[in-house]
Structure formats: C-alpha cells, structure tokens
Design an enzyme around this catalytic site. Sequence first.
Site, PDB file in Angstrom:
ATOM      1  N   GLU A  56       7.637   4.306   2.682  1.00  0.00           N
ATOM      2  CA  GLU A  56       7.191   5.657   3.009  1.00  0.00           C
ATOM      3  C   GLU A  56       8.411   6.569   2.976  1.00  0.00           C
ATOM      4  OE1 GLU A  56       5.201   5.936   6.716  1.00  0.00           O
ATOM      5  OE2 GLU A  56       3.667   4.460   6.227  1.00  0.00           O
ATOM      6  N   ASP A  67       5.989  13.262  15.523  1.00  0.00           N
ATOM      7  CA  ASP A  67       7.092  12.311  15.462  1.00  0.00           C
ATOM      8  C   ASP A  67       7.735  12.124  16.825  1.00  0.00           C
ATOM      9  OD1 ASP A  67       6.781  11.984  12.732  1.00  0.00           O
ATOM     10  OD2 ASP A  67       8.104  13.666  12.259  1.00  0.00           O
TER      11      ASP A  67
END
Length: 269
Positions: A56, A67
């Site tokens: 990724e 995040d």
Amino acid sequence: MTVEQREASRLGPLFDSCRAENRAALIGYLPTGYPDVNTSVRAMTELVESGCDIVEVGVPYSDPGMDGPTIQRATEAALSGGVRVRDALTAVESISKAGGRAVVMTYWNPVLRYGGDAFARDLAAAGGHGLITPDLIPDEAQQWLAASDAHGLDRIFLVAPSSTPERLANTVAASRGFVYAASTMGVTGARDAVSNAAPDLVARVKAVSDIPVGVGLGVRSREQAAEIGRYADGVIVGSALVSALGDGLPSLRSLTEELAAGVRQRKSP
C-alpha cells in the site's frame, strides 16, 4: 445468498494463489516521502523482497483524520519534505519493476485535485493494481467508479463493525480486488491485542460476497498476523511497519519477514 465477484480484478490472481497455498496475503503500508522520497521507495521495494504480497503506497495528506499518531508523524515529515502525488506514482513504478503489486492508499482530496481519470490513467501506466480510499463511500464515488472501470483498476472500499447491513452490502458490491475491513473502531495504530470484532466483520462480508477480505488496523507481530490469517484473506499492517522504518531498513526487513512467516502459517481448514 452470496454474490460472486464477476468483474475482472487485477489482484484476483494473487488471492487465488494464496488460497491455493492455504495462506493469507500480507499487505503492507508505508507513506511516500518518509523519511524522504528515495528512502521510502527503497523501503517499499524492501517490503516486496521480504515477502510482502501487496504494498500500500500512501499519499501523505494534511488532514489525515483516520490515521494514528505513528502514521500522522510520518505524514507530517513527508509533507515537510515536499512530497508530491507524483512521487507515489514513482513508488508504484518501482514496486512493479521489483516484481511486486502496488495499490495506492489515499484520502480522496489529493486524487480530486489531480483529476480522477488522470490519476487512474497514470496509476495504471505505472503498473498499479488499484486504489484504497478510506474517506470515500461508494454513494459518492461515481467519478472513481467510472475511472477505475475505464483503466481496469481495483477499487478497495472500507467496511467497519459499525457499518449497517445495507451500507456493508453496497460497499462490498462496489469493491473490486478486496474489501478493507477495519478491525477496530477509530484511528489506526499497532496494538497488543487485535480486535475481536474482526472475525465477525469478515463473516458479515463473506455472507454477502466471495470477494477477498483484508483486515487491518492493529497488527504488529507474527502471532497476530497468523491469528488474522486464519479467517481473513489478507493481513494489513501499517503503523508497525512505519515504526520499524524509523529504526532503519534492516529493522523494516526483519519485521516484514516475521509477518510474512505469520501469514504463511497454515490456516485452519
């Protein structure tokens, strides 16, 4: 009743191969530009060489709402270093040349600024397999659905334990390649214990489709990778790899090899 995934998927052959080997795929995330662009690209090729099946490639964004602190710090460092979306495409090209499979993971705004169709075109030209869009839901993804179809890219949407049955079914139906199952609520990050909501979430997806399911948000050890690999098609690791990269490429390689061994422990029948 389950729905068979009929659309051709770039990642389909990989998951078929992993299934034949009775194991899960290892899916590793790193942000482009951390600690600098060249090192991040080298780190991503290290993932490939150390047994990571899918890389990724993260596109740093100034407002990374989903995040955790480890990835946020790395993202801030990358942005301070002047990383650009095109650098992520360069990383994809390097991964492809190293024999790996790359998907880009990005919030939607950078793609919107780049141009959805132009991004899909350039991602496909770089050898990319698809795109993970954590903040884009299928109901609002008409532009991306069209662009990914036009350029033959997989589109990976997220489901969570909080997803309603209708939302989950719609998300799974719009996905191609695999579905990203967030195994814990809230932001990402390595944890000592993996959420017990993950097996239930995978089962919910499997009840409506045969599309592969990748489970992320919390994996940091061989044991956790093996645990998730017993019921998921893919084991996604992010924060732990970013932390390891902070200690240098040898540390990153060591952890990746450990995780790769974990997903290769035989799955239960």
